[in-house]
Design an enzyme around this catalytic site. Structure first.
Site, PDB file in Angstrom:
ATOM      1  N   HIS A   1       0.859  -1.187   0.000  1.00 38.38           N
ATOM      2  CA  HIS A   1       0.000   0.000   0.000  1.00 38.38           C
ATOM      3  C   HIS A   1       0.894   1.235   0.000  1.00 38.38           C
ATOM      4  O   HIS A   1       1.236   1.790   1.046  1.00 38.38           O
ATOM      5  CB  HIS A   1      -0.918  -0.015   1.217  1.00 38.38           C
ATOM      6  CG  HIS A   1      -1.917  -1.123   1.207  1.00 38.38           C
ATOM      7  ND1 HIS A   1      -2.811  -1.296   0.182  1.00 38.38           N
ATOM      8  CD2 HIS A   1      -2.146  -2.137   2.091  1.00 38.38           C
ATOM      9  CE1 HIS A   1      -3.567  -2.364   0.438  1.00 38.38           C
ATOM     10  NE2 HIS A   1      -3.171  -2.893   1.582  1.00 38.38           N
TER      11      HIS A   1
ATOM     12  N   THR B   1       1.762  -8.475  -1.415  1.00 42.47           N
ATOM     13  CA  THR B   1       0.418  -9.025  -1.280  1.00 42.47           C
ATOM     14  C   THR B   1      -0.724  -8.070  -1.585  1.00 42.47           C
ATOM     15  O   THR B   1      -1.799  -8.500  -1.927  1.00 42.47           O
ATOM     16  CB  THR B   1       0.215  -9.561   0.147  1.00 42.47           C
ATOM     17  OG1 THR B   1       0.520  -8.524   1.079  1.00 42.47           O
ATOM     18  CG2 THR B   1       1.109 -10.757   0.406  1.00 42.47           C
ATOM     19  N   GLU B   2      -0.531  -6.772  -1.453  1.00 45.46           N
ATOM     20  CA  GLU B   2      -1.678  -5.865  -1.573  1.00 45.46           C
ATOM     21  C   GLU B   2      -1.233  -4.573  -2.246  1.00 45.46           C
ATOM     22  O   GLU B   2      -1.229  -3.510  -1.641  1.00 45.46           O
ATOM     23  CB  GLU B   2      -2.292  -5.592  -0.194  1.00 45.46           C
ATOM     24  CG  GLU B   2      -2.706  -6.859   0.542  1.00 45.46           C
ATOM     25  CD  GLU B   2      -3.391  -6.597   1.874  1.00 45.46           C
ATOM     26  OE1 GLU B   2      -3.859  -5.457   2.106  1.00 45.46           O
ATOM     27  OE2 GLU B   2      -3.463  -7.541   2.691  1.00 45.46           O
ATOM     28  N   LEU B   3      -0.884  -4.676  -3.518  1.00 47.88           N
ATOM     29  CA  LEU B   3      -0.274  -3.547  -4.205  1.00 47.88           C
ATOM     30  C   LEU B   3      -1.310  -2.565  -4.745  1.00 47.88           C
ATOM     31  O   LEU B   3      -2.247  -2.942  -5.458  1.00 47.88           O
ATOM     32  CB  LEU B   3       0.598  -4.063  -5.357  1.00 47.88           C
ATOM     33  CG  LEU B   3       1.323  -3.000  -6.181  1.00 47.88           C
ATOM     34  CD1 LEU B   3       2.264  -2.177  -5.310  1.00 47.88           C
ATOM     35  CD2 LEU B   3       2.070  -3.644  -7.338  1.00 47.88           C
TER      36      LEU B   3
END
EC number: 3.2.1.8
Length: 370
Positions: free
Chosen positions: A231, A259-261
Site C-alpha cells: 500500500h 500481497t496488496e499492491l
C-alpha cells in the site's frame, strides 16, 4: 431483450480484452513471479462476464478481498457461509490460477462472540485457541488442495515491532500465532503458509516480524513467506526502503510476497501510512483533488511510480513469489474510502471503466525491457 443482453456482454468482453499483440500482465512476468488480483463477491460470481475477461487476460493468481475473512465466512458459532469461497475457488480452478486464502486470523472483521463464552464472559487461552483451530480446520479444510497458499495471520505487529495488543494477544499472547500456523500445516501440509502485514518496509516493524518468524521456524513451525503489503503512495516509501525489506526477508530465509499492491495518488492526512483501518477521516476538497478526473501530471506521476516499483520487483524476482494488486480496478478500490472517506482515487492499472491505463501498462512493461 435476450439479444440485447448478449450484445451487451459481447461488447463488455471486447472492451476489456487485450488489444492485438498486447501482452497480459501475467505474460509479461511469466518468468518472474505470479501476478495476482484481489477479488470481491461480485467479481467471482459466474455472471461476472466483463470482470472475467479482465481477470483471465492479466492475472494468474487470485486473492479474496473480504469474502474469506472471519466475519463473513463464519458469522456465528455454528454458522458458516461458503458461497463466496466456493465461487472464488471455482473461478481459480477455471483459470488454473495460484489461489490464495486471506486470511484465517486477524484482529479486524472478527465477531465479538469469537472471544466470549455463551454467557458473554471472556474465554481463557485454551478455549480461544480451540475455537481458532476449529475455524481453521473448517475453512481451510473445505478448500484443501484447492487454495494453494494462506495468509494464516494478518497484521499482528505494531510499527515499533512489538506485538499488537489485540484481543487475540490479550488472551493468548504470541502463542495464538504459533498455534494458528501449526494448525494450518496440520490441515493442509501441502499449502504454503504466510504471515502478512503492512509497512514491512519500516525497519523497526520488520525486525519484530522477522525475529518472531525465525523463532517459529527454529521451533519447526512452517512459515514460508512474509507478505509485504504494497500500500504505497506516489511519494513513498522510497524504493530503497522497499528494497531493504525484500533483501532482509530473503536473507532471513523466507520468500517475499507483495500481497496488496496499489498506489495512492491523492494527498493524505498525517499519520495515515499503511492500512490501519482505525485511522479514517471525513471527506474534504483538500484530500479529494481529482474528483472530476486525474490530471495529466497525476497520470505521469502514477505511471512513473509503477515503473520504478516493478523494476525493483523484477530486479529481485529470485526472491519474490507473487505480486498481487489489491483490487481489480479503480472504481472498486478500498482507497476510495481510506484514509479519507468518499474520495475518487486512481490507484490501480485499470480505470473505472475496467480499461487498462496505457501509460501505467507501458511503465510496468519497462521492467522487463533490457
Amino acid at each position: 431483450m435476450i439479444k440485447n443482453t448478449f450484445l451487451f456482454l459481447a461488447i463488455a468482453i471486447l472492451l476489456t480484452a487485450q488489444k492485438p499483440n498486447e501482452q497480459g500482465l501475467k505474460d509479461i512476468f511469466e518468468d518472474s513471479f505470479y501476478i495476482g488480483v484481489a477479488l470481491n463477491s461480485r467479481q467471482v460470481a459466474p455472471e461476472a462476464t466483463q470482470e472475467y475477461a479482465l481477470i483471465s487476460s492479466h492475472f494468474n493468481s487470485l486473492s479474496p478481498e473480504n469474502g474469506l475473512k472471519w466475519a463473513l465466512v463464519h458469522p456465528q458459532l455454528e454458522t458458516y457461509n461458503f458461497q463466496f469461497g466456493d465461487e472464488y475457488v471455482a473461478l481459480g480452478e477455471k483459470l488454473g490460477a495460484f489461489t490464495i486464502g486471506h486470511c484465517l486470523v486477524w484482529h479486524q472483521q472478527v465477531p465479538n462472540w469469537v472471544f466470549e463464552s455463551e454467557t458473554g464472559e471472556k474465554l481463557d487461552k485454551e478455549a480461544l485457541i480451540n475455537r481458532m483451530e476449529a475455524h481453521i480446520e473448517t475453512v481451510m479444510g473445505r478448500y484443501k488442495g484447492k487454495i494453494k497458499g494462506w495468509d494464516v495471520v494478518n497484521e499482528a505487529f505494531n510499527e515499533d515491532g512489538s506485538f499488537r495488543q489485540s484481543r487475540w494477544f490479550e488472551i493468548a499472547g504470541k502463542d495464538f500465532i504459533k498455534a494458528a500456523f501449526k494448525k494450518a500445516h496440520e490441515v493442509d501440509p501441502e499449502a504454503e503458509l504466510y504471515y502478512n502485514d503492512y509497512n514491512v518496509w519500516r525497519a523497526s516493524k520488520r525486525k519484530g516480524i522477522l525475529d518472531f518468524a525465525k523463532e517459529m521456524k527454529a521451533e519447526g513451525i512452517q512459515i514460508d513467506a512474509i507478505g509485504m503489503q504494497g500500500h504505497y503512495t506516489v511519494n513513498g516509501p522510497s524504493i530503497e526502503e522497499i528494497e531493504k525489506g525484500i533483501l532482509e526477508i530473503s536473507e532471513a530465509g523466507f520468500q517475499v510476497a507483495i500481497t496488496e499492491l496499489d498506489v495512492d495518488v491523492l494527498p493524505r492526512p498525517r499519520n495515515s501510512e499503511g492500512a490501519d483501518l482505525t485511522i479514517n477521516y471525513a471527506n474534504s476538497p483538500e484530500f479529494n483533488p481529482y474528483k472530476e478526473g486525474i490530471t495529466p501530471e497525476g497520470k505521469v506521476q502514477l505511471a512513473k511510480r509503477y515503473e520504478e516499483i516493478f523494476k525493483l520487483f523484477e530486479k529481485h524476482k529470485d526472491k519474490i513469489s507473487r505480486v498481487t494488486f489489491w483490487g481489480l480496478y479503480d472504481g472498486r478500490s478500498w482507497l476510495n474510502n481510506f484514509p479519507v472517506r468518499g474520495r475518487t482515487n486512481y490507484p490501480l492499472p485499470f480505470d473505472r471503466d475496467m480499461k487498462l491505463k496505457e501509460d501505467v501498462y507501458n511503465g510496468i512493461k519497462k521492467a522487463v525491457e533490457h
